[in-house]
Design an enzyme around this catalytic site. Structure first.
Site, PDB file in Angstrom:
ATOM      1  N   PRO A   9       0.873  -1.325  -0.188  1.00 59.26           N
ATOM      2  CA  PRO A   9       0.008   0.012  -0.180  1.00 59.26           C
ATOM      3  C   PRO A   9       0.983   1.192   0.000  1.00 59.26           C
ATOM      4  O   PRO A   9       1.801   1.157   0.548  1.00 59.26           O
ATOM      5  CB  PRO A   9      -0.780  -0.130   1.462  1.00 59.26           C
ATOM      6  CG  PRO A   9      -0.259  -0.997   2.049  1.00 59.26           C
ATOM      7  CD  PRO A   9       0.330  -1.984   1.233  1.00 59.26           C
ATOM      8  N   TYR A  22      11.060   8.822   1.361  1.00 59.29           N
ATOM      9  CA  TYR A  22      10.765   8.002   0.151  1.00 59.29           C
ATOM     10  C   TYR A  22      11.316   8.375  -1.187  1.00 59.29           C
ATOM     11  O   TYR A  22      11.718   7.607  -2.215  1.00 59.29           O
ATOM     12  CB  TYR A  22       9.485   7.327  -0.063  1.00 59.29           C
ATOM     13  CG  TYR A  22       8.956   6.794   0.998  1.00 59.29           C
ATOM     14  CD1 TYR A  22       9.378   5.673   1.685  1.00 59.29           C
ATOM     15  CD2 TYR A  22       7.826   7.418   1.963  1.00 59.29           C
ATOM     16  CE1 TYR A  22       8.926   5.002   2.721  1.00 59.29           C
ATOM     17  CE2 TYR A  22       7.615   6.714   3.138  1.00 59.29           C
ATOM     18  CZ  TYR A  22       7.948   5.451   3.669  1.00 59.29           C
ATOM     19  OH  TYR A  22       7.583   4.942   4.664  1.00 59.29           O
ATOM     20  N   GLU A  98      13.094  -9.357   1.027  1.00 56.22           N
ATOM     21  CA  GLU A  98      12.107  -8.384   1.483  1.00 56.22           C
ATOM     22  C   GLU A  98      12.747  -7.174   0.939  1.00 56.22           C
ATOM     23  O   GLU A  98      14.138  -7.135   1.423  1.00 56.22           O
ATOM     24  CB  GLU A  98      12.152  -8.381   2.911  1.00 56.22           C
ATOM     25  CG  GLU A  98      11.486  -7.448   3.906  1.00 56.22           C
ATOM     26  CD  GLU A  98      11.700  -7.854   5.282  1.00 56.22           C
ATOM     27  OE1 GLU A  98      12.085  -8.273   5.822  1.00 56.22           O
ATOM     28  OE2 GLU A  98      10.590  -6.763   6.005  1.00 56.22           O
ATOM     29  N   ARG A 107      13.378   3.702  12.465  1.00 52.51           N
ATOM     30  CA  ARG A 107      12.328   4.559  12.278  1.00 52.51           C
ATOM     31  C   ARG A 107      11.430   4.365  13.426  1.00 52.51           C
ATOM     32  O   ARG A 107      11.990   3.472  14.673  1.00 52.51           O
ATOM     33  CB  ARG A 107      11.485   4.419  11.103  1.00 52.51           C
ATOM     34  CG  ARG A 107      12.380   5.128   9.907  1.00 52.51           C
ATOM     35  CD  ARG A 107      11.526   4.886   8.663  1.00 52.51           C
ATOM     36  NE  ARG A 107      10.197   5.622   8.732  1.00 52.51           N
ATOM     37  CZ  ARG A 107       9.404   5.774   7.501  1.00 52.51           C
ATOM     38  NH1 ARG A 107       9.596   4.650   6.653  1.00 52.51           N
ATOM     39  NH2 ARG A 107       8.158   6.308   7.605  1.00 52.51           N
TER      40      ARG A 107
HETATM   41  C1  DQA Z   1       8.373   0.962   3.665  1.00 47.86           C
HETATM   42  C2  DQA Z   1       8.477   1.068   5.262  1.00 47.86           C
HETATM   43  C3  DQA Z   1       7.116   0.691   5.877  1.00 47.86           C
HETATM   44  O1  DQA Z   1       7.315   0.761   7.310  1.00 47.86           O
HETATM   45  C4  DQA Z   1       5.891   1.854   5.302  1.00 47.86           C
HETATM   46  O2  DQA Z   1       4.874   1.378   6.057  1.00 47.86           O
HETATM   47  C5  DQA Z   1       6.203   1.792   4.017  1.00 47.86           C
HETATM   48  C6  DQA Z   1       7.373   1.750   3.221  1.00 47.86           C
HETATM   49  C7  DQA Z   1       9.505   1.284   2.956  1.00 47.86           C
HETATM   50  O3  DQA Z   1       9.635   1.045   1.887  1.00 47.86           O
HETATM   51  O4  DQA Z   1      10.632   1.927   3.518  1.00 47.86           O
HETATM   52  O5  DQA Z   1       4.867   1.906   3.326  1.00 47.86           O
HETATM   53  O6  DQA Z   1       8.212  -0.354   3.312  1.00 47.86           O
END
Ligand code: DQA
Length: 148
Positions: A9, A22, A98, A107
């Site tokens: 999501p 991001y 992953e 975080r």
């Molecule tokens: C994420 C990190 C997750 O905690 C977050 O909910 C995301 C993006 C990342 O790519 O850093 O939606 O997976």
């Protein structure tokens, strides 16, 4: 070799979404990067998908069985909540990497849990979008060593 790259999501909003965390590149940039990096790593097919719905991601993992040789997954928020994604990855027993764009380990506390990690042979965090290229390289390495 065929790779499935799954995104959970809000990753469709890359570029717009919290750019300090991001970055400014878009989801389309991510798709192009995965396709370039996947081809360079030796994949004949890299299928990149995104959904905001947990069930879609689970369906795609199930359908990957017999169709793809491995999976790269950024489950996004479902990382921290979804036993269903973990069970799906375990069920198909494909090699899974992953990936997280941000350094989740630096975080909030609620981001310190990853359910899917238990089904993954590697985890990449904090490398930005380049982390997906890294993940595809690790997956290709793993498949080549197994003779896929
Ligand atoms: C994420 C990190 C997750 O905690 C977050 O909910 C995301 C993006 C990342 O790519 O850093 O939606 O997976």
């Amino acid at each position: 070799m065929r790779a499935l790259v799954l995104n959970g999501p809000n990753l469709n909003l890359l570029g717009l979404r919290e750019p300090d965390i991001y970055g400014r590149e878009t989801y389309d940039d991510l798709v192009a990067l995965c396709q370039r990096a996947g081809a360079a790593a030796g994949f004949e097919l890299v299928d990149v998908r995104q959904s905001n719905h947990e069930g879609d991601l689970i369906d795609w993992i199930q359908e990957a069985y017999g169709t793809f040789d491995g999976i790269v997954i950024n489950p996004a928020a479902y990382t921290h909540t979804s036993v269903g994604l973990l069970d799906a990855c375990k069920a198909v027993s494909l090699p899974v990497v992953e990936v997280h764009i941000s350094a989740v380990e630096e975080r909030e506390d609620f981001r310190q849990v990853s359910y899917v990690r238990a089904a993954c042979f590697a985890t990449i965090t904090g490398e930005g979008l380049a982390g997906y290229a890294h993940a595809l390289e690790l997956l290709a390495d793993r498949l080549q060593r197994r003779g896929a």
